[in-house]
Design an enzyme around this catalytic site. Sequence first.
Site, PDB file in Angstrom:
ATOM      1  N   GLY A 144       0.851  -1.190   0.000  1.00  0.00           N
ATOM      2  CA  GLY A 144       0.000   0.000   0.000  1.00  0.00           C
ATOM      3  C   GLY A 144       0.880   1.230   0.000  1.00  0.00           C
ATOM      4  CB  ALA A 145       4.026   1.673  -1.627  1.00  0.00           C
ATOM      5  CB  SER A 146       0.364   4.437  -4.612  1.00  0.00           C
ATOM      6  OG  SER A 146      -0.887   3.941  -4.165  1.00  0.00           O
ATOM      7  N   GLY A 203      -1.008   8.344   1.028  1.00  0.00           N
ATOM      8  CA  GLY A 203      -1.194   8.355   2.464  1.00  0.00           C
ATOM      9  C   GLY A 203       0.021   7.951   3.272  1.00  0.00           C
ATOM     10  CG  PHE A 205      -4.858  -2.453  -7.912  1.00  0.00           C
ATOM     11  CD1 PHE A 205      -4.363  -2.529  -9.204  1.00  0.00           C
ATOM     12  CD2 PHE A 205      -6.061  -3.077  -7.639  1.00  0.00           C
ATOM     13  CE1 PHE A 205      -5.033  -3.203 -10.204  1.00  0.00           C
ATOM     14  CE2 PHE A 205      -6.761  -3.756  -8.626  1.00  0.00           C
ATOM     15  CZ  PHE A 205      -6.241  -3.827  -9.917  1.00  0.00           C
ATOM     16  CB  ALA A 224      -6.771   2.463   2.615  1.00  0.00           C
ATOM     17  CE1 TYR A 247     -11.722   5.248  10.584  1.00  0.00           C
ATOM     18  CE2 TYR A 247     -11.094   4.308  12.694  1.00  0.00           C
ATOM     19  CZ  TYR A 247     -10.810   4.558  11.373  1.00  0.00           C
ATOM     20  OH  TYR A 247      -9.623   4.112  10.837  1.00  0.00           O
TER      21      TYR A 247
END
Length: 401
Positions: free
Chosen positions: A48-50, A52, A74, A141, A236
């Site tokens: 999940g590196a792209s 945030g 992705f 996420a 939440y």
Amino acid sequence: MIVTPKVWHFVCTTAHPLGCEQNIKDQIDTISVKGTHDNGPKRVLIIGASTGYGLAARIAAAFGFGAATLGVFFEKPSRKTRVASAGWYNSAAFEKLSQKAGLWSRSINGDAFSNDARNCVIDLIKHEMDGPIDLVIYSLASPVRCLPDSGMIIRSSLKPIGSPYHGKTIDTDCDELIDIDIAPATQQEINDTIRVMGGEDWKIWVEALHQANVLAKQAVNIAFSYIGGEMTWPIYWNGTIGRAKQHLEETAAELRTQFLTYGLRTHVAVMKSTITQASAAIPVMPLYLSLVSQIMKKKQLHESMIEQQYRLFHEFLYRKDQQLPATDTKSRIRLDLHELREDVQRDCKALLTRVTNQNLAEVTDYLTYKREFLQLFGFERQNLDYHADVDINTQFDCLVL
């Protein structure tokens, strides 16, 4: 083509490549000005590196410690006259700037939930990195998960549990307060949200890396989470996403036990609220963020994503005194304690009672929120001419699955 922001309720459907690159440069500058340290990670996997916190962690590791980084995400590349996603432009900029700095980096664009992604990561580590991974960052996420073995599609829900939710938020399309009413989740929706956003996939990743002998002994293994204040709890922490985050914590405890003799240091890092593509889509968060950031700035407690990552790495994960990180009673690393201070939350609640559409810009920090929201997609930067043509077909060397 000329690229302009197109906002639809809580998302922006366009992104500006040059603006996204400037965003990455700014985060790199924040880390680089503090110097490169040698007491940190050497080989880092970011799932999940792209965008945030995952992207910020990748920048902090690479430019703060000179680490080799392998990122999984992705994202959508451009197509003819349709711009790419912000995450695609972010990743292209990171690859460009890391290589310019002489840092090793590779990226995989594909479904991080898939066996193909795991197999590709393992193959890259074995054949292109100079040793096993010593830091794993899990920062997915996604609202949807395709189960790798059955192919079943599971969707998460952002819903309260037990009773309906009624409240207010800000529509970033219309720039006004709106009422929101959300029915309580069914048990199936709760279960599905846990399977998508909980710790099941995180555990699969760690076990796969270990079984393939590409996870270093005494490696650090971190997943990001959020708890928030009472104002956000109905939708939440006490809702479906909160159940998923609690499952993430349960998974962390399982991994600590499972890999105790291996020395794997597993923690959930609870971050403070900040504007991300994910948080902007959560009901009530645009309003809450506009309130809490106003208060935290006045109290000189505010931190950006990249500033939090610097603190996470240097005050918790890789301390100069080599001490283990301070944690709460559930072994969580807490970077959200300033936000949850009694005076901060009290002032948030007081401000909420005063907010109307007429005084929204004066009472809250919404104008800053809106600007920073658009900056996530490369817009609202003072140093760019948004009336000029720009090449939207940004390409970079990544493996596409």
